[in-house]
Design a protein around this motif. Structure first.
Motif, short mmCIF file in Angstrom:
data_model
loop_
_atom_site.label_atom_id
_atom_site.label_comp_id
_atom_site.label_asym_id
_atom_site.label_seq_id
_atom_site.Cartn_x
_atom_site.Cartn_y
_atom_site.Cartn_z
N ARG A 118 13.86 -7.52 18.93
CA ARG A 118 13.98 -6.07 19.15
C ARG A 118 12.93 -5.57 20.13
NH1 ARG A 118 14.28 -3.69 13.22
NH2 ARG A 118 12.68 -5.25 13.09
N GLU A 119 11.70 -6.14 20.06
CA GLU A 119 10.65 -5.72 20.99
C GLU A 119 11.01 -6.08 22.43
OE1 GLU A 119 6.94 -7.35 19.78
OE2 GLU A 119 6.82 -6.15 17.96
N GLN A 120 11.60 -7.28 22.61
CA GLN A 120 11.97 -7.70 23.95
C GLN A 120 13.10 -6.85 24.51
OE1 GLN A 120 12.82 -11.83 23.40
NE2 GLN A 120 10.67 -12.43 23.47
N GLN A 121 13.99 -6.37 23.63
CA GLN A 121 15.08 -5.52 24.07
C GLN A 121 14.63 -4.08 24.26
OE1 GLN A 121 18.09 -6.04 21.12
NE2 GLN A 121 18.77 -8.02 21.92
N GLY A 122 13.43 -3.76 23.80
CA GLY A 122 12.92 -2.41 23.94
C GLY A 122 13.48 -1.46 22.90
N GLY A 124 12.28 -0.68 20.01
CA GLY A 124 11.29 -0.16 19.06
C GLY A 124 11.04 -1.16 17.95
N GLY A 125 10.96 -0.64 16.73
CA GLY A 125 10.71 -1.51 15.59
C GLY A 125 9.30 -2.06 15.59
N GLY A 126 8.35 -1.22 15.99
CA GLY A 126 6.96 -1.66 15.99
C GLY A 126 6.59 -2.39 17.26
N ALA A 127 7.14 -1.99 18.36
CA ALA A 127 6.85 -2.66 19.62
C ALA A 127 5.38 -2.57 19.94
CB ALA A 127 7.68 -2.04 20.74
N GLY A 128 4.84 -3.69 20.37
CA GLY A 128 3.44 -3.73 20.76
C GLY A 128 2.47 -3.88 19.61
N MET A 129 2.97 -4.04 18.40
CA MET A 129 2.07 -4.16 17.26
C MET A 129 1.59 -5.59 17.06
SD MET A 129 3.86 -1.64 14.54
CE MET A 129 2.77 -2.11 13.24
#
Length: 188
Positions: A118-122, A124-129
């Motif tokens: 999900r982070e790679q797709q952008g 969200g879901g805690g991106a960058g955490m």
């Protein structure tokens, strides 16, 4: 100031205990705390350097002759011990949480891979955490899961992950897997 980072890590560990999931590992905070322990150790080595001779590896330091140096050594030593205890407490809480999730049947590695996707797709879901588990925790999880599967495999008829709370009802239904004859309890 010494001890602030350790305090933050312990507060985070306390918060982890009440969460139903495992939050990301605080790699930066643990690295900062480890760096602080190394700096304190370098201070101790520098303080003891004048008292070390090339002939003897142990320093010939007399605390009563130099109380200021002895006090500085004591403070540095206590700060190092406190930081190490904070790190151990944090990692123990995380290990217990990983074990708890294994016993409940959650797949933490699968959850982590889904978060990364999900982070790679952008999305969200805690991106960058950061990662949920550190590399060491992933290895611990895989070994603990293997051990747990081996332990559960011995008794395939019994659900070891079931609730350990006894029932509160006066009469309960018992499902028998094997007939072992008459069973006597202490109440008859």
């Amino acid at each position: 100031m010494y001890g602030d980072q350790g305090n933050k890590l312990v507060q985070h560990a306390k918060r982890i205990q009440s969460l139903p999931h495992l939050p990301p590992h605080h790699t930066d905070l643990t690295r900062t705390l480890i760096r602080e322990v190394h700096d304190l150790n370098a201070n101790v080595t520098a303080l003891l350097a004048p008292y070390t001779s090339p002939d003897s590896p142990t320093p010939a330091f007399n605390p009563s002759a130099n109380p200021a140096t002895a006090c500085a050594l004591l403070v540095n030593h206590l700060c190092m011990r406190r930081n190490k205890r904070c790190l151990l407490a944090y990692h123990r809480v995380r290990a217990e949480k990983v074990e708890e999730l294994c016993w409940r049947g959650y797949d933490v590695v699968e959850y982590q891979q889904e978060r990364r996707r999900r982070e790679q797709q952008g999305g969200g879901g805690g991106a960058g955490m950061g990662n949920v588990l550190s590399a060491e925790e992933e290895e611990y999880l895989s070994r603990y899961s293997e051990m747990l599967l081996g332990y559960k495999g011995r008794w395939t008829d019994v659900d070891l992950t079931g609730s350990l709370e006894p029932p509160r009802d006066l009469f309960i239904d018992v499902r028998v897997l094997n007939d072992v004859g008459e069973v006597q309890t202490e109440y008859g």
